[in-house]
Design a protein around this motif. Structure first.
Motif, mmCIF file in Angstrom:
data_model
loop_
_atom_site.group_PDB
_atom_site.id
_atom_site.type_symbol
_atom_site.label_atom_id
_atom_site.label_comp_id
_atom_site.label_asym_id
_atom_site.label_seq_id
_atom_site.Cartn_x
_atom_site.Cartn_y
_atom_site.Cartn_z
ATOM 1 N N ARG A 31 0.833 -1.320 -0.031
ATOM 2 C CA ARG A 31 0.173 -0.117 -0.032
ATOM 3 C C ARG A 31 0.793 1.384 0.044
ATOM 4 O O ARG A 31 0.628 2.192 -0.685
ATOM 5 C CB ARG A 31 -1.004 0.091 1.244
ATOM 6 C CG ARG A 31 -1.592 1.180 1.662
ATOM 7 C CD ARG A 31 -2.546 1.217 2.918
ATOM 8 N NE ARG A 31 -3.143 -0.061 2.960
ATOM 9 C CZ ARG A 31 -3.362 -1.132 4.099
ATOM 10 N NH1 ARG A 31 -2.635 -0.680 5.015
ATOM 11 N NH2 ARG A 31 -4.080 -2.009 3.955
ATOM 12 N N GLU A 32 1.994 1.277 0.655
ATOM 13 C CA GLU A 32 2.791 2.490 0.829
ATOM 14 C C GLU A 32 3.578 2.807 -0.280
ATOM 15 O O GLU A 32 3.661 3.861 -0.661
ATOM 16 C CB GLU A 32 3.792 2.158 2.167
ATOM 17 C CG GLU A 32 3.181 2.040 3.492
ATOM 18 C CD GLU A 32 2.836 0.616 3.405
ATOM 19 O OE1 GLU A 32 1.787 0.447 4.566
ATOM 20 O OE2 GLU A 32 2.937 -0.173 2.881
ATOM 21 N N GLU A 48 2.671 4.470 -9.187
ATOM 22 C CA GLU A 48 1.750 5.046 -10.086
ATOM 23 C C GLU A 48 2.188 6.225 -10.591
ATOM 24 O O GLU A 48 2.103 6.533 -11.986
ATOM 25 C CB GLU A 48 0.305 5.709 -9.465
ATOM 26 C CG GLU A 48 -0.750 6.251 -10.132
ATOM 27 C CD GLU A 48 -1.772 6.717 -9.198
ATOM 28 O OE1 GLU A 48 -2.745 7.260 -9.676
ATOM 29 O OE2 GLU A 48 -1.697 6.956 -8.098
ATOM 30 N N ASP A 49 2.918 7.209 -10.048
ATOM 31 C CA ASP A 49 3.733 8.399 -10.604
ATOM 32 C C ASP A 49 4.711 7.814 -11.596
ATOM 33 O O ASP A 49 4.777 8.477 -12.612
ATOM 34 C CB ASP A 49 4.421 9.032 -9.521
ATOM 35 C CG ASP A 49 3.281 9.927 -8.534
ATOM 36 O OD1 ASP A 49 2.120 9.956 -8.894
ATOM 37 O OD2 ASP A 49 3.840 10.070 -7.572
ATOM 38 N N THR A 50 5.365 6.859 -11.580
ATOM 39 C CA THR A 50 6.303 6.410 -12.505
ATOM 40 C C THR A 50 5.575 5.848 -13.736
ATOM 41 O O THR A 50 6.226 6.469 -14.763
ATOM 42 C CB THR A 50 7.309 5.218 -11.769
ATOM 43 O OG1 THR A 50 7.748 5.658 -10.576
ATOM 44 C CG2 THR A 50 8.320 4.595 -13.020
ATOM 45 N N HIS A 65 -1.537 -5.406 0.061
ATOM 46 C CA HIS A 65 -0.854 -6.104 -0.950
ATOM 47 C C HIS A 65 -1.808 -5.530 -2.482
ATOM 48 O O HIS A 65 -2.872 -6.148 -2.462
ATOM 49 C CB HIS A 65 -0.636 -7.621 -1.053
ATOM 50 C CG HIS A 65 0.324 -7.877 0.313
ATOM 51 N ND1 HIS A 65 1.398 -7.717 0.352
ATOM 52 C CD2 HIS A 65 -0.133 -8.237 1.590
ATOM 53 C CE1 HIS A 65 1.743 -8.247 1.612
ATOM 54 N NE2 HIS A 65 0.838 -8.320 2.414
ATOM 55 N N THR A 66 -1.312 -4.644 -3.107
ATOM 56 C CA THR A 66 -1.915 -4.070 -4.187
ATOM 57 C C THR A 66 -1.397 -4.370 -5.396
ATOM 58 O O THR A 66 -0.163 -4.238 -5.723
ATOM 59 C CB THR A 66 -2.038 -2.527 -4.068
ATOM 60 O OG1 THR A 66 -2.742 -2.346 -2.905
ATOM 61 C CG2 THR A 66 -2.968 -2.208 -5.243
ATOM 62 N N GLN A 67 -1.903 -4.806 -6.581
ATOM 63 C CA GLN A 67 -1.478 -4.947 -7.969
ATOM 64 C C GLN A 67 -1.648 -3.550 -8.655
ATOM 65 O O GLN A 67 -2.792 -3.120 -8.696
ATOM 66 C CB GLN A 67 -1.929 -6.034 -8.661
ATOM 67 C CG GLN A 67 -1.508 -6.436 -10.069
ATOM 68 C CD GLN A 67 -2.225 -7.470 -10.817
ATOM 69 O OE1 GLN A 67 -3.345 -7.659 -10.550
ATOM 70 N NE2 GLN A 67 -1.541 -8.057 -11.381
ATOM 71 N N VAL A 68 -0.511 -3.243 -9.314
ATOM 72 C CA VAL A 68 -0.711 -1.639 -9.782
ATOM 73 C C VAL A 68 -0.349 -2.247 -11.407
ATOM 74 O O VAL A 68 0.619 -2.934 -11.669
ATOM 75 C CB VAL A 68 0.374 -0.867 -9.560
ATOM 76 C CG1 VAL A 68 0.484 0.458 -10.310
ATOM 77 C CG2 VAL A 68 0.351 -0.402 -8.063
#
Length: 71
Positions: A5-6, A12-14, A46-49
């Motif tokens: 999460r952190e 996202e910015d990258t 735990h996130t999938q981007v």
């Protein structure tokens, strides 16, 4: 890519800086978020981007930027 999460905002910015048209977030595990508060974007531990790019995107530019952020 899977991250915590952190680290989601940095990835996202990258991806956006590399030209992603859309960036989405999904749960890596079965940990649903029901009825979040208005104007919030709750993220899972735990996130999938995922970044969506045009078909001819330069992967040789994108991959090192993401790998650098992951280091």
């Amino acid at each position: 890519l899977n991250t915590t999460r952190e680290h989601v905002p940095a990835f996202e910015d990258t991806l956006v800086d590399c030209g992603a048209i859309v960036v989405t977030f999904e749960d890596v595990h079965d940990d649903p978020v029901y009825e979040p508060d208005l104007n919030t974007t709750p993220l899972w531990k735990h996130t999938q981007v995922t970044g969506l790019f045009v078909a001819d995107a330069d992967l040789e530019h994108i991959r090192p930027a993401v790998e650098h952020k992951a280091a």
